[in-house]
Write an enzyme that holds these catalytic residues in place. Structure first.
Site, short mmCIF file in Angstrom:
data_model
loop_
_atom_site.label_atom_id
_atom_site.label_comp_id
_atom_site.label_asym_id
_atom_site.label_seq_id
_atom_site.Cartn_x
_atom_site.Cartn_y
_atom_site.Cartn_z
N CYS A 129 -2.28 -7.81 -9.56
CA CYS A 129 -2.25 -7.12 -10.85
C CYS A 129 -1.54 -8.02 -11.86
CB CYS A 129 -1.50 -5.79 -10.71
SG CYS A 129 -0.88 -5.10 -12.25
N TYR B 135 0.57 -4.21 -6.95
CA TYR B 135 -0.63 -4.85 -6.39
C TYR B 135 -0.36 -6.34 -6.53
CZ TYR B 135 -2.71 -0.36 -7.97
OH TYR B 135 -2.97 0.96 -8.24
N PHE C 77 0.05 -7.40 -14.57
CA PHE C 77 1.34 -6.86 -15.00
C PHE C 77 2.39 -7.06 -13.90
CE2 PHE C 77 -1.89 -4.35 -17.30
CZ PHE C 77 -1.51 -4.64 -18.59
N CYS C 78 1.97 -6.88 -12.64
CA CYS C 78 2.89 -7.11 -11.51
C CYS C 78 3.23 -8.59 -11.40
CB CYS C 78 2.27 -6.62 -10.22
SG CYS C 78 1.85 -4.86 -10.21
#
Length: 394
Positions: free
Chosen positions: A119, A116, A121-122
């Site tokens: 996101c 995403y 974490f991304c």
């Protein structure tokens, strides 16, 4: 469930009409509305029966789902989980949303990032790849339907697919991805699939009794030999500590802030749609579903997260406090970054996480109420110019 609640609401209102029935003029029974009390008895019973049956089905389905989930947990704990990092013989037939190419990339890695766009974490993984100038393809995942990762037993993002000799190696968890790739870049003679074995998935129940997989060693770099002489063990330990702090503390202040109110939740998802190019990647009905369902759901979830992570009543203050704690650490040695004159993995982790909210009101307030901008802008300049490429690709 919503239909059932509406029916129950109408039935409740009708009951009040029935109690006040004597107050109505009998000659006005043909008024514009008709209550349950004015309908045939058999019809009332039918309605009540439908309501009861609907509630029973919902309750029974919920209980069945709970029991199935518990059984799955027990099976997994017996040692039968699907291996989420098993090599794929063929790459999933999904066209990349876009390609990120760096002319300085000499790693030889062929990567596909399932993500995403916003996101945290991304964003951490992208900050790492961009800083070191490592080229990669991007597959934008629908955050509601998630059909783009239907091929994987791991249902979260990011997932990084690495082409290896025998096929395609999926890597899960942002911190594990960064640690493994960092290990590889320290010594490119190491095999990606062999490095995965140093980050095993362990099935466990957490302190709240919830079942989960935990990746062991995900903050550790695997050196084929001893660490380079110019890196002290204290520096390695501190870098690891602040990377974990980013995941365990800082990241949990974000959702309660960007979804603080329903208006902010919609504002956040509209920004997600813009920066994630959802109009290009998803049909109109899917965009509407993501924005409306996502905003409402996250607004409700954010309230639970605020309580779970014991944030202050003014959640902005919790965000400011944690960022100030980070800035204090950055300035200890009088260098631009926590890693010194060049960002280290903890700098990249914090930068990536904060970049995920860059277009939100919470981030604008953060810049106004802390001294974040100097460090953040310096990080942005280094990442956007892939400054780390000279450290690994030279």
């Amino acid at each position: 469930m919503a239909v059932t609640l509406c029916k129950l609401s109408r039935f409740s209102r009708s009951y009040k009409y029935l109690k006040n029935y004597d107050n109505f003029n009998i000659n006005n029974r043909s008024s514009s509305f008709c209550t349950v009390a004015q309908q045939p008895k058999s019809r009332n019973l039918l309605k009540i029966g439908i309501i009861g049956a609907t509630i029973g089905v919902i309750g029974g389905t919920g209980y069945s789902f709970y029991k199935i989930s518990e059984d799955r947990k027990n099976l997994a704990l017996d040692g039968t989980p699907v291996n989420p990092t098993q090599i794929l013989k063929h790459k999933p037939s999904i066209t990349p949303s876009r390609k990120v190419t760096f002319p300085v990339n000499t790693t030889g890695l062929k990567l596909t990032l399932y993500q995403y766009q916003t996101c945290p974490f991304c964003c951490k993984v992208r900050a790492f790849l961009d800083y070191y100038g490592i080229s990669y393809d991007v597959v934008e995942v629908d955050p509601v339907l998630r059909k783009e990762i239907s091929w994987s037993s791991y249902k979260k993002v990011p997932i990084l697919l690495v082409q290896v000799k025998d096929g395609y190696q999926p890597l899960n968890d942002s911190s594990m991805i960064i640690s493994l790739l960092s290990s590889y870049m320290q010594d490119k003679s190491q095999n990606i699939s062999e490095l995965v074995e140093y980050y095993p998935n362990i099935a466990m129940h957490d302190n709240e009794g919830k079942f989960k997989y935990e990746i062991m060693n995900k903050y550790f770099l695997m050196y084929n030999k001893m660490p380079p002489e110019d890196i002290s063990m204290n520096a390695i330990t501190e870098e690891r500590k602040w990377r974990q702090w980013t995941d365990d503390v800082l990241i949990h202040t974000l959702s309660p802030n960007v979804y603080r109110t329903l208006n902010e939740a919609y504002e956040t998802f509209e920004w997600f749609s813009e920066v994630g190019h959802w109009k290009e990647y998803f049909p109109s009905w899917e965009q509407m579903l993501i924005v409306n369902v996502g905003a409402c759901a996250m607004w409700l979830i954010a309230k639970r997260l605020k309580k779970r992570h014991r944030l202050k009543e003014d959640v902005r203050q919790s965000l400011y406090d944690e960022v100030n704690k980070w800035l204090k650490e950055v300035h200890v040695n009088g260098t631009p970054f926590r890693g010194g004159h060049n960002p280290d993995l903890s700098d990249l982790a914090v930068y990536g996480v904060l970049k995920s909210i860059e277009g939100c009101s919470a981030f604008k307030d953060l810049l106004k109420n802390t001294k974040l901008s100097k460090w953040y802008n310096a990080m942005k300049e280094r990442v956007d110019s892939y400054a780390g490429s000279t450290l690994v690709n030279g």
